[in-house]
Design a protein around this motif. Structure first.
Motif, PDB file in Angstrom:
ATOM      1  N   HIS A  51      30.597  33.128  33.657  1.00  0.00           N
ATOM      2  CA  HIS A  51      31.480  34.460  33.882  1.00  0.00           C
ATOM      3  C   HIS A  51      30.571  35.347  33.906  1.00  0.00           C
ATOM      4  O   HIS A  51      30.539  36.510  34.553  1.00  0.00           O
ATOM      5  CB  HIS A  51      32.545  34.384  32.844  1.00  0.00           C
ATOM      6  CG  HIS A  51      33.576  33.401  33.397  1.00  0.00           C
ATOM      7  ND1 HIS A  51      34.383  33.506  34.427  1.00  0.00           N
ATOM      8  CD2 HIS A  51      34.464  32.478  32.580  1.00  0.00           C
ATOM      9  CE1 HIS A  51      35.271  32.571  34.595  1.00  0.00           C
ATOM     10  NE2 HIS A  51      35.228  31.915  33.377  1.00  0.00           N
ATOM     11  N   ARG A  54      27.818  35.847  36.709  1.00  0.00           N
ATOM     12  CA  ARG A  54      28.903  36.201  37.803  1.00  0.00           C
ATOM     13  C   ARG A  54      29.000  37.679  37.826  1.00  0.00           C
ATOM     14  O   ARG A  54      28.879  38.541  38.608  1.00  0.00           O
ATOM     15  CB  ARG A  54      30.089  35.504  38.026  1.00  0.00           C
ATOM     16  CG  ARG A  54      30.506  35.731  39.019  1.00  0.00           C
ATOM     17  CD  ARG A  54      31.735  34.686  39.482  1.00  0.00           C
ATOM     18  NE  ARG A  54      32.653  35.350  40.429  1.00  0.00           N
ATOM     19  CZ  ARG A  54      33.917  34.720  40.835  1.00  0.00           C
ATOM     20  NH1 ARG A  54      34.259  33.589  40.099  1.00  0.00           N
ATOM     21  NH2 ARG A  54      34.693  35.547  41.609  1.00  0.00           N
ATOM     22  N   ASP A  69      34.779  47.146  45.111  1.00  0.00           N
ATOM     23  CA  ASP A  69      35.541  48.271  44.489  1.00  0.00           C
ATOM     24  C   ASP A  69      35.446  48.087  42.890  1.00  0.00           C
ATOM     25  O   ASP A  69      35.505  47.007  42.233  1.00  0.00           O
ATOM     26  CB  ASP A  69      36.867  48.928  44.969  1.00  0.00           C
ATOM     27  CG  ASP A  69      37.801  47.637  44.731  1.00  0.00           C
ATOM     28  OD1 ASP A  69      37.670  46.840  43.534  1.00  0.00           O
ATOM     29  OD2 ASP A  69      38.677  47.379  45.533  1.00  0.00           O
ATOM     30  N   GLU A  71      37.890  48.417  40.835  1.00  0.00           N
ATOM     31  CA  GLU A  71      39.011  47.560  40.196  1.00  0.00           C
ATOM     32  C   GLU A  71      38.361  45.883  40.275  1.00  0.00           C
ATOM     33  O   GLU A  71      38.632  45.507  39.083  1.00  0.00           O
ATOM     34  CB  GLU A  71      40.272  47.467  41.083  1.00  0.00           C
ATOM     35  CG  GLU A  71      40.977  48.631  41.176  1.00  0.00           C
ATOM     36  CD  GLU A  71      41.706  49.302  39.518  1.00  0.00           C
ATOM     37  OE1 GLU A  71      42.020  47.922  38.968  1.00  0.00           O
ATOM     38  OE2 GLU A  71      41.628  50.284  39.252  1.00  0.00           O
ATOM     39  N   SER A  72      37.778  45.471  41.095  1.00  0.00           N
ATOM     40  CA  SER A  72      37.323  44.097  40.976  1.00  0.00           C
ATOM     41  C   SER A  72      36.269  43.856  39.960  1.00  0.00           C
ATOM     42  O   SER A  72      36.383  42.850  39.432  1.00  0.00           O
ATOM     43  CB  SER A  72      36.720  43.838  42.448  1.00  0.00           C
ATOM     44  OG  SER A  72      37.578  44.268  43.557  1.00  0.00           O
ATOM     45  N   GLU A  75      37.907  43.957  36.816  1.00  0.00           N
ATOM     46  CA  GLU A  75      38.584  42.518  36.880  1.00  0.00           C
ATOM     47  C   GLU A  75      37.695  41.435  36.173  1.00  0.00           C
ATOM     48  O   GLU A  75      37.951  40.741  35.224  1.00  0.00           O
ATOM     49  CB  GLU A  75      38.969  42.034  38.026  1.00  0.00           C
ATOM     50  CG  GLU A  75      40.311  41.578  38.345  1.00  0.00           C
ATOM     51  CD  GLU A  75      40.502  41.303  39.877  1.00  0.00           C
ATOM     52  OE1 GLU A  75      41.458  42.024  40.468  1.00  0.00           O
ATOM     53  OE2 GLU A  75      40.034  40.473  40.545  1.00  0.00           O
ATOM     54  N   ARG A  76      36.569  41.694  36.761  1.00  0.00           N
ATOM     55  CA  ARG A  76      35.553  40.605  36.277  1.00  0.00           C
ATOM     56  C   ARG A  76      35.264  40.820  34.822  1.00  0.00           C
ATOM     57  O   ARG A  76      35.006  39.710  33.964  1.00  0.00           O
ATOM     58  CB  ARG A  76      34.192  40.747  37.000  1.00  0.00           C
ATOM     59  CG  ARG A  76      34.356  40.149  38.378  1.00  0.00           C
ATOM     60  CD  ARG A  76      33.828  38.885  38.628  1.00  0.00           C
ATOM     61  NE  ARG A  76      34.702  37.890  38.131  1.00  0.00           N
ATOM     62  CZ  ARG A  76      35.643  37.232  38.909  1.00  0.00           C
ATOM     63  NH1 ARG A  76      36.018  37.699  39.949  1.00  0.00           N
ATOM     64  NH2 ARG A  76      36.258  36.336  38.022  1.00  0.00           N
ATOM     65  N   GLU A  78      37.415  41.578  32.438  1.00  0.00           N
ATOM     66  CA  GLU A  78      38.504  41.247  31.826  1.00  0.00           C
ATOM     67  C   GLU A  78      38.545  39.679  31.696  1.00  0.00           C
ATOM     68  O   GLU A  78      38.787  38.937  30.433  1.00  0.00           O
ATOM     69  CB  GLU A  78      39.741  41.341  32.339  1.00  0.00           C
ATOM     70  CG  GLU A  78      39.981  43.073  32.324  1.00  0.00           C
ATOM     71  CD  GLU A  78      40.893  43.589  31.189  1.00  0.00           C
ATOM     72  OE1 GLU A  78      41.546  42.632  30.967  1.00  0.00           O
ATOM     73  OE2 GLU A  78      40.311  44.433  30.516  1.00  0.00           O
ATOM     74  N   VAL A  79      38.088  38.993  32.703  1.00  0.00           N
ATOM     75  CA  VAL A  79      37.930  37.400  32.986  1.00  0.00           C
ATOM     76  C   VAL A  79      36.839  37.219  31.780  1.00  0.00           C
ATOM     77  O   VAL A  79      37.171  36.200  30.986  1.00  0.00           O
ATOM     78  CB  VAL A  79      37.637  37.139  34.344  1.00  0.00           C
ATOM     79  CG1 VAL A  79      36.997  35.606  34.298  1.00  0.00           C
ATOM     80  CG2 VAL A  79      38.623  37.346  35.362  1.00  0.00           C
ATOM     81  N   LEU A  81      36.030  38.741  29.044  1.00  0.00           N
ATOM     82  CA  LEU A  81      36.671  38.935  27.580  1.00  0.00           C
ATOM     83  C   LEU A  81      37.524  37.740  27.416  1.00  0.00           C
ATOM     84  O   LEU A  81      37.328  37.458  26.119  1.00  0.00           O
ATOM     85  CB  LEU A  81      37.497  40.068  27.846  1.00  0.00           C
ATOM     86  CG  LEU A  81      36.644  41.632  27.914  1.00  0.00           C
ATOM     87  CD1 LEU A  81      37.570  42.778  28.005  1.00  0.00           C
ATOM     88  CD2 LEU A  81      35.897  41.610  26.455  1.00  0.00           C
ATOM     89  N   LEU A  82      38.505  37.407  28.268  1.00  0.00           N
ATOM     90  CA  LEU A  82      39.369  36.151  27.829  1.00  0.00           C
ATOM     91  C   LEU A  82      38.441  34.862  27.657  1.00  0.00           C
ATOM     92  O   LEU A  82      38.726  34.234  26.703  1.00  0.00           O
ATOM     93  CB  LEU A  82      40.320  35.857  28.935  1.00  0.00           C
ATOM     94  CG  LEU A  82      41.255  34.698  28.466  1.00  0.00           C
ATOM     95  CD1 LEU A  82      42.116  35.144  27.580  1.00  0.00           C
ATOM     96  CD2 LEU A  82      42.462  34.591  29.729  1.00  0.00           C
ATOM     97  N   LEU A 120      33.716  50.866  29.026  1.00  0.00           N
ATOM     98  CA  LEU A 120      34.427  50.354  30.020  1.00  0.00           C
ATOM     99  C   LEU A 120      35.784  51.531  30.106  1.00  0.00           C
ATOM    100  O   LEU A 120      36.188  51.784  31.380  1.00  0.00           O
ATOM    101  CB  LEU A 120      35.129  49.070  29.709  1.00  0.00           C
ATOM    102  CG  LEU A 120      34.255  47.913  29.766  1.00  0.00           C
ATOM    103  CD1 LEU A 120      34.976  46.967  29.427  1.00  0.00           C
ATOM    104  CD2 LEU A 120      33.889  47.977  31.175  1.00  0.00           C
ATOM    105  N   ARG A 124      36.962  52.903  33.546  1.00  0.00           N
ATOM    106  CA  ARG A 124      38.337  53.121  34.114  1.00  0.00           C
ATOM    107  C   ARG A 124      38.713  54.242  34.491  1.00  0.00           C
ATOM    108  O   ARG A 124      39.762  54.428  35.379  1.00  0.00           O
ATOM    109  CB  ARG A 124      39.320  52.224  33.058  1.00  0.00           C
ATOM    110  CG  ARG A 124      39.512  50.935  33.355  1.00  0.00           C
ATOM    111  CD  ARG A 124      40.711  50.397  32.348  1.00  0.00           C
ATOM    112  NE  ARG A 124      40.275  48.866  32.024  1.00  0.00           N
ATOM    113  CZ  ARG A 124      39.655  48.665  31.266  1.00  0.00           C
ATOM    114  NH1 ARG A 124      39.322  49.438  30.117  1.00  0.00           N
ATOM    115  NH2 ARG A 124      39.257  47.392  31.016  1.00  0.00           N
TER     116      ARG A 124
END
Lengths: 779, 166
Positions: A51, A54, A69, A71-72, A75-76, A78-79, A81-82, A120, A124
């Motif tokens: 992750h 990538r 963009d 947002e994408s 998004e990455r 956030e992925v 972070l989880l 971050l 945002r």
């Protein structure tokens, strides 16, 4: 080429792929089955890393080209972070986080990710300039995460059922898949050549044939190039017909330069040109250097295509790059031979190395066995993770101290071994041992604090002390044993006297067991007097060794340590408790009640049973609990502090009194004194002995007395031999004393005989109480 | 509840000018794509949903513990069956894919056996990706403990991004 022919070619091609595919798949499934549970954690960590990688790629793309963009991009993050949260905080990562080193890395990753948040947030809100900041911080995450992934693989591979088994599975799977691939490859090459040849010969339909041939060749080429194996083919004169893409990658030889030339001129490695048949398994293992300079391991095979007349038409060489798998195997071997915690050689590997060192003609070898002092206490009080970290740090120091020539192993627990080659003299061995001990003299700094561990070393030399591994290890162990008996940080070189002492200990253990069975042990009792009025307050029970043949060679410490070692300490303690209680009960029956003090060796097996043993002794003899005192030494306070405290507290509640023996010689940790359930402190004889020979001893005794009184304890001085000592003890306010001056240890009968002339014992004081170890008639 | 949903779906269908042929266009950021065996689309070969579109299918609530987090969680979201009806899905299973590239096949029969929820919110707030949002296929772990074991456990896909119906 007709339809049927194309069909056959396709079939062959498919079978080739299927062979490779099914072989590889079967292998993977089997391996997954073996390793699935084990590798779950490692896999999980690597997914997290994927992750991150990538994400870094997405970041680079964004910075370079403004896409994807924002947002994408977010998004990455956030992925990621989880993924990290699951690793560090959730059940899926539990196996990783159970390992202290990995857990530390996990928390580090989490911490660095948290630092990302402000940047971050800026991003945002649309602040594009925050990208650089985000990138920098993300790069900082990569390092611990990659480390975590690598280490989690290492840490969990060794939990796999057996390294050998996995290795064998890998190998047999590899070979069967390669065999199928080779067979299909031969079929393919044969059909290719045949199709092209026939097409050329069919002049009537020249154009169609040429087209068909080109078609067949190009589809086959695509196929061959797509294979994950290196394929080359030569004709009967050794000229190259084919070099597939993987072979080019592996060797740097381009097909265009090689076709039609003799294989030996093309610079292709021998494995692709050799004419002799491979080994009896049909495979050859070899290594070669790839164009990028990396060393690749190959499993290779060759198949001959034979004409109808039996002559050689062409030869196909196939090689499979197994570098990664080989590395995995090597890691497995490393795991089998090394201690997973420290990476040092383990016991079995060390045995092998020692064996081969001893096998050298004229070998002069020193074997050092090293045992940490106080490691168990660290492990018990601070927990295994801290113990593990401590061992890691110790291993590092030992490696540095031993220098490049020596082999270091961790034999297990806190025991290390060092193999020193070409030792000229015992002095050289001693010098190395000195360096080893000195390397641990500075405290080791861990997040939990500064820890002090020392080490004791036993040395055995070859050939003087032994010529084989077992003998040398046994003798070094005897030397180590002796070193542990001496003091922390001792170094002992094996000698025949030591071996004799060892034999003596064995005999002693046998004699002790026999004495216990026959009931030939006896107790002697030494009076303890109250200094205020010289009246008897209690008697200390001391064990008398019945072996008249060697009355001088058995010391108290020796007998106790032999008993502790052999487990005889439990029956011995039981016997002493019962005999002492019985005696005190008989004094009570005679109307001369006198408390008895029993020395207790607070080793774990004794602590475990102490309560039961004391209760049984009191019950059997009918002695009131307040007439029993237990004396323990300071060392036990540090070891098993919690358990010891609990047991003594319960006994004290029963009415039994407790005393701390030999105070001032061990750790004398005042914090322990405060929390330990005690009634009495016994000042070690060494201080009494020095009383009168200078102001220091008096100052110490004075301080102990004040301290003890402040804590509500009564103070007993041991080993009083001269009247001036007694005077000084009275002067500083010491409560009680014992020693030759006040009364030698005596048999119960003697006491009885003299009792008519003895002063009456005073009633047991309300405050003071006592504890016990096995005491000796040497007081 | 199912009746209410059916009415809701019907109302939605009526209110849409394109009726059965096409779904409305998303106005917010798309969070879910459905393709495969479906009868209604709003883009070539697929149906794209934003949060509002999804939630307009009718919000339901599910309070449950989860195998990954602590304590009870109050999820709200849509009944996956309502979603499948909305796109006129014709199939028996869903190939679901998540933002983190996780893929899993979920039999549609699961939604008949258990009150599964395609959660969009926890405690009333949309879920961030780091909280397993924006879409999490939540199984009723508290009331049906067997859903905490495989194969169901793996089907509770979070960070759900796309579905292929087949």
């Amino acid at each position: 080429m007709d339809r049927r022919r194309l069909g056959i070619v396709t079939l062959a091609a498919l079978s080739f792929l299927a062979a490779l595919g099914s072989g590889a798949l079967g292998l993977r499934q089997k391996r997954d089955l073996d390793l699935s549970t084990v590798l779950h954690a490692g896999w999980f960590a690597s997914r997290t890393e994927a992750h991150l990688l990538r994400f870094l790629t997405v970041l680079e793309r964004y910075v370079a080209r403004g896409e994807p963009d924002r947002e994408s991009f977010l998004e990455r993050v956030e992925v990621l972070l989880l993924a990290v949260q699951r690793l560090v905080r959730e059940p899926d990562g539990a196996r990783i986080m159970a390992d202290p080193v990995l857990a530390e890395l996990g928390f580090e990753v989490e911490r660095r990710l948290k630092e990302l948040e402000p940047a971050l947030a800026l991003l945002r809100s649309g602040d594009e300039s925050a990208y650089q900041n985000v990138r920098r911080r993300l790069e900082a995450v990569e390092e611990p995460l990659a480390d975590l992934v690598a280490r989690s693989y290492d840490a969990f591979l060794d939990a796999a059922a057996s390294a050998d088994q996995i290795s064998a599975t890998l190998r047999s799977g590899l070979i069967s898949s390669l065999g199928l691939a080779a067979f299909s490859g031969v079929l393919l090459a044969w059909l290719l050549a045949k199709a092209v040849g026939e097409a050329r010969n069919a002049r009537k339909q020249a154009d169609r044939a040429a087209f068909a041939a080109r078609e067949a060749e190009s589809s086959l080429r695509t196929l061959v190039d797509a294979l994950p194996v290196a394929v080359t083919a030569v004709d009967e004169q050794g000229r190259l017909l084919l070099v597939n893409r993987h072979a080019t990658e592996l060797t740097g030889v381009a097909e265009a330069d090689a076709i039609g030339r003799a294989a030996s001129e093309t610079g292709l490695p021998a494995v692709f040109t050799q004419t002799e048949p491979p080994d009896d398994r049909g495979f050859r293992e070899c290594t070669l250097e790839a164009p990028d300079g990396s060393r690749r391991h190959l499993i290779a095979t060759a198949r001959h295509v034979i004409r109808a007349d039996g002559s050689l038409a062409r030869r196909v060489h196939i090689a499979l790059d197994v570098t990664e798998r080989r590395n995995a195997e090597e890691r497995l071997r490393h795991l089998a031979e090394h201690d997973p915690l420290t990476g040092l050689a383990n016991r079995s590997r060390f045995g092998t190395l020692l064996d081969s060192a001893l096998a050298q003609p004229g070998a002069r070898v020193a074997l050092h066995l090293l045992d940490l002092d106080g490691f168990k206490e660290v492990n018990d009080s601070l927990g295994h993770p801290v113990g593990d970290r401590l061992l890691l740090a110790v291993a590092g120091r030992l490696v540095r101290a031993a220098g490049p020539g020596a082999v270091i192993a961790r034999l297990g627990g806190d025991e290390f071994a060092v193999l020193q080659n070409d030792t000229e003299a015992p002095e050289a061995a001693r010098a190395l041992a000195d360096r080893l001990v000195a390397s641990l003299s500075q405290p080791i700094v861990l997040p939990e604090g500064r820890l002090r561990v020392g080490a004791s070393v036993g040395i055995a030399l070859a050939p003087e002390h032994g010529r084989d591994v077992d003998e040398l290890l046994r003798h070094a162990d005897i030397a180590l044993y002796r070193a542990k008996e001496l003091a922390r940080g001792s170094i002992v070189l094996f000698s025949t006297e030591l071996a004799a002492a060892q034999v003596f200990r064995h005999r002693l253990a046998g004699a002790l067991e026999l004495a216990l069975q026959r009931g030939s042990l006896t107790l002697r009792f030494q009076p303890i007097l109250r200094l205020q009025d010289d009246r008897l307050v209690s008697r200390e029970a001391l064990l008398r060794w019945p072996d008249v043949q060697s009355p001088h060679s058995v010391s108290a410490a020796q007998l106790v340590s032999v008993a502790e070692e052999t487990g005889l300490i439990v029956p011995l303690t039981e016997w002493v408790l019962r005999a002492a209680c019985r005696q005190a009960r008989s004094w009570l029956a005679l109307g001369r009640p006198c408390p008895v003090a029993v020395n207790i060796s607070m080793t774990p097996p004794v602590v475990e049973r102490l309560e039961t043993m004391v209760e049984a002794a009191l019950e059997k003899t009918g002695l009131p609990p307040h007439l029993l005192e237990l004396e323990v030494t300071e060392g036990v306070l540090i070891r098993n502090f919690e358990q010891t405290t609990r047991v003594l507290e319960r006994l004290r509640r029963l009415g039994v009194r407790t005393a701390l023996d030999d105070f001032g010689t061990g750790y004398s940790a005042l914090a322990y004194l405060q929390r330990f359930p005690l009634d009495k402190l016994k000042i070690d004889r060494q201080f009494t002995n020095e009383l009168g020979s200078g102001p220091t001893a008096l100052a110490i005794v004075d301080a102990i007395v004040r301290l003890g009184h402040a804590l509500g304890l009564s103070i007993v001085a041991e080993g009083v031999e001269r009247p001036d000592q007694l005077e000084l003890l009275r002067h500083v306010g010491c409560d009680e004393a014992q020693g030759f001056l006040l009364g030698e240890p005596a048999d119960a009968e003697d006491i009885l005989r003299r009792s008519a002339t003895d002063p009456s014992p005073v009633p047991a004081p309300t405050r003071p109480r006592r504890m016990a170890t096995l005491g000796f008639a040497s007081s | 509840m199912r009746f209410v949903l059916a009415v809701l779906t019907a109302l939605l269908a009526i209110s849409s000018p394109l009726r059965a042929e096409q779904l409305p266009q998303p106005t917010g950021r798309p969070i879910l794509e459905i393709s495969g065996a479906i009868g209604r689309t709003n883009a070539p070969g697929k149906a794209v949903f934003d949060l509002a579109m999804l939630e307009s299918l009718g919000l339901q609530e599910l309070v449950t513990t989860t195998p990954w987090t602590e304590g009870e969680q109050r999820f709200s979201g849509v009944d996956p069956r309502a979603l499948l009806r909305a796109v006129e899905a014709r199939g028996s299973e869903l190939e679901a894919r998540a933002l983190d590239d996780y893929r899993v096949v979920v039999p549609i029969a699961d939604f008949e056996r258990f009150p599964v929820l395609l959660a969009t919110r926890r405690d009333g707030r949309p879920m961030a990706i780091r909280e397993r949002g924006p879409l999490w296929l939540v199984y009723p772990w508290a009331t049906h403990p067997e859903t905490g074991d495989q194969p169901y456990r793996g089907r509770a896909i979070w960070q759900l991004r796309s579905i292929v119906v087949r």
